[in-house]
Motif scaffolding. Structure first.
Motif, PDB file in Angstrom:
ATOM      1  N   ASN A   1       0.810  -1.216   0.000  1.00 38.60           N
ATOM      2  CA  ASN A   1       0.000   0.000   0.000  1.00 38.60           C
ATOM      3  C   ASN A   1       0.842   1.264   0.000  1.00 38.60           C
ATOM      4  OD1 ASN A   1      -3.097  -0.480   0.359  1.00 38.60           O
ATOM      5  ND2 ASN A   1      -2.101  -2.097   1.507  1.00 38.60           N
ATOM      6  N   VAL A   2       1.943   1.261   0.747  1.00 38.90           N
ATOM      7  CA  VAL A   2       2.761   2.464   0.854  1.00 38.90           C
ATOM      8  C   VAL A   2       3.480   2.760  -0.458  1.00 38.90           C
ATOM      9  CG1 VAL A   2       5.034   1.603   1.583  1.00 38.90           C
ATOM     10  CG2 VAL A   2       4.110   3.692   2.605  1.00 38.90           C
ATOM     11  N   SER A   3       3.507   1.787  -1.368  1.00 42.30           N
ATOM     12  CA  SER A   3       4.120   2.009  -2.678  1.00 42.30           C
ATOM     13  C   SER A   3       3.431   3.135  -3.440  1.00 42.30           C
ATOM     14  CB  SER A   3       4.058   0.728  -3.519  1.00 42.30           C
ATOM     15  OG  SER A   3       4.704  -0.334  -2.864  1.00 42.30           O
TER      16      SER A   3
ATOM     17  N   PRO B   1       6.951  12.522   0.602  1.00 40.06           N
ATOM     18  CA  PRO B   1       8.386  12.291   0.841  1.00 40.06           C
ATOM     19  C   PRO B   1       8.701  11.767   2.231  1.00 40.06           C
ATOM     20  CG  PRO B   1       7.877  14.648   0.775  1.00 40.06           C
ATOM     21  CD  PRO B   1       6.666  13.928   0.274  1.00 40.06           C
ATOM     22  N   ARG B   2       7.768  11.913   3.177  1.00 39.31           N
ATOM     23  CA  ARG B   2       8.011  11.397   4.530  1.00 39.31           C
ATOM     24  C   ARG B   2       8.074   9.872   4.551  1.00 39.31           C
ATOM     25  NH1 ARG B   2       3.207  14.103   7.739  1.00 39.31           N
ATOM     26  NH2 ARG B   2       2.186  13.448   5.799  1.00 39.31           N
TER      27      ARG B   2
ATOM     28  N   THR C   1      11.587   2.741  -7.673  1.00 37.21           N
ATOM     29  CA  THR C   1      12.110   1.642  -6.868  1.00 37.21           C
ATOM     30  C   THR C   1      12.725   2.182  -5.594  1.00 37.21           C
ATOM     31  OG1 THR C   1      12.565   0.335  -8.848  1.00 37.21           O
ATOM     32  CG2 THR C   1      13.704  -0.307  -6.828  1.00 37.21           C
ATOM     33  N   LYS C   2      12.121   1.847  -4.473  1.00 31.41           N
ATOM     34  CA  LYS C   2      12.648   2.292  -3.187  1.00 31.41           C
ATOM     35  C   LYS C   2      13.609   1.257  -2.602  1.00 31.41           C
ATOM     36  CE  LYS C   2       8.410   4.795  -1.950  1.00 31.41           C
ATOM     37  NZ  LYS C   2       7.306   4.847  -0.968  1.00 31.41           N
ATOM     38  N   SER C   3      13.165   0.012  -2.624  1.00 35.22           N
ATOM     39  CA  SER C   3      13.972  -1.029  -1.990  1.00 35.22           C
ATOM     40  C   SER C   3      14.228  -2.168  -2.964  1.00 35.22           C
ATOM     41  CB  SER C   3      13.255  -1.563  -0.747  1.00 35.22           C
ATOM     42  OG  SER C   3      12.057  -2.214  -1.119  1.00 35.22           O
TER      43      SER C   3
ATOM     44  N   MET D   1      17.625  10.556   2.288  1.00 35.23           N
ATOM     45  CA  MET D   1      17.465  10.224   3.698  1.00 35.23           C
ATOM     46  C   MET D   1      18.693  10.594   4.515  1.00 35.23           C
ATOM     47  SD  MET D   1      15.785   6.535   2.973  1.00 35.23           S
ATOM     48  CE  MET D   1      16.266   5.869   4.562  1.00 35.23           C
ATOM     49  N   MET D   2      19.881  10.455   3.928  1.00 39.80           N
ATOM     50  CA  MET D   2      21.118  10.701   4.663  1.00 39.80           C
ATOM     51  C   MET D   2      21.607  12.137   4.493  1.00 39.80           C
ATOM     52  SD  MET D   2      23.087   7.090   3.953  1.00 39.80           S
ATOM     53  CE  MET D   2      24.273   7.271   5.274  1.00 39.80           C
TER      54      MET D   2
END
Length: 317
Positions: free
Chosen positions: A146-148, A153-154, A206-208, A285-286
């Motif tokens: 679902n979060v896909s 951006p959070r 693609t996040k992960s 993120m970093m």
């Protein structure tokens, strides 16, 4: 359009016999370990374990009564108390399944209260106690799917379809769990296949990435402190990895900074998985891009994180 269709297919889960929506997340009735299934032989240690298990099961039943009354924060405090006690003493193998159930219950409350990140944290903690907990895998697969579709951006650091497929695969392999849980895993698998066939995944960044390590060396060189990938073999590139990707998990173990080399000592053999965050998301993120070599560089972590022990110059996976 296709995107709207799949979003509706993922989110909607309505019981045809009722006007109210049915939650896709599993609850206490789906927990795999039932006290009546625990076999106890007449040995002192095993009798002691049986008594401890019975006491914990009784505590959990009382805590669920708090949930039924809507006293969610009180119930969470009780679950936290149980988990805190498990940290102070070694948790026996027979006890781990019930501790995993405690995490599942706590995660369910956090999700009900809209605390998505805390829910994910406790579902993943459940899998550290009991890696083949079907409920944990199904719930994580569902929330990652679902979060896909959330572009906020959070949520950039939350894994998506790759992680959902991985947890769905694990859930289908689990032999413990209610029929409802297994049916839910099969439904998630069908939805993921529909997304793949219809090409909807191409619309989602693609996040992960999940990479199965079937032998070592696989051809990945990572920074010892930040766990960012420095070099890759052709085989690793063919698996979809890029220089700059961020290694965040080994199987179900979430990595702390500078701990990759220690965790890998437990996985000297083959047949385990790496979960990485894609380079672009990791950069955001970093707080920095691909700029190795600079003082206080966020890409490598130099100057930002205290070095508690001597680390190798690089880690070969």
């Amino acid at each position: 359009d296709k995107k709207a269709q799949v979003l509706g297919a993922v989110v909607e889960d309505v019981d045809s016999g009722s006007s109210e929506p049915k939650s896709p997340y599993m609850g206490p009735n789906d927990l795999p370990l039932k006290l009546k299934n625990v076999q106890v032989k007449q040995k002192p240690d095993e009798v002691k374990n049986h008594i401890a298990t019975k006491v914990l099961q009784s505590r959990m039943n009382k805590i669920r009564q708090l949930e039924d009354l809507g006293r969610y924060e009180d119930a969470l405090a009780c679950y936290e108390n149980i988990l805190e006690g498990s940290k102070k003493s070694w948790v026996r193998k027979e006890y781990r399944a019930l501790m995993s159930d405690v995490c599942i219950c706590a995660a369910g409350i956090h999700h009900r209260l809209g605390r998505l990140r805390l829910a994910i944290k406790y579902w993943e903690l459940a899998l550290t106690f009991f890696p083949m907990h079907t409920v944990g895998h199904v719930n994580l697969a569902n929330v990652y799917m679902n979060v896909s579709f959330i572009k906020d951006p959070r949520y950039q650091d939350i894994p998506d379809l790759a992680a959902s497929a991985w947890h769905t695969k694990k859930a289908l392999k689990c032999v413990v769990g209610s029929e409802r849980v297994r049916d839910r895993a099969k439904e998630l698998d069908r939805r993921l296949e529909w997304i793949r066939v219809n090409g909807i995944s191409k619309l989602i960044p693609t996040k992960s990435k999940i990479v199965h390590i079937d032998q070592r060396p696989y051809g990945i060189i990572a920074h010892p402190r930040s766990h960012r990938i420095l070099k890759l073999s052709e085989r690793a590139r063919g698996a979809g990895l890029e220089v700059g990707d961020w290694i965040v998990m080994v199987n179900t173990l979430r990595l702390e900074r500078g701990k990759l080399h220690r965790v890998l000592q437990q996985f000297n053999g083959s047949n385990w998985d790496l979960r990485v965050i894609a380079r672009d998301y990791a950069n955001n993120m970093m707080g920095g891009g691909y700029k190795p070599g600079k003082e206080h560089d966020r890409w490598t972590g130099e100057g930002l994180f205290p070095q508690e022990e001597a680390l190798p110059e690089e880690i070969l996976i």
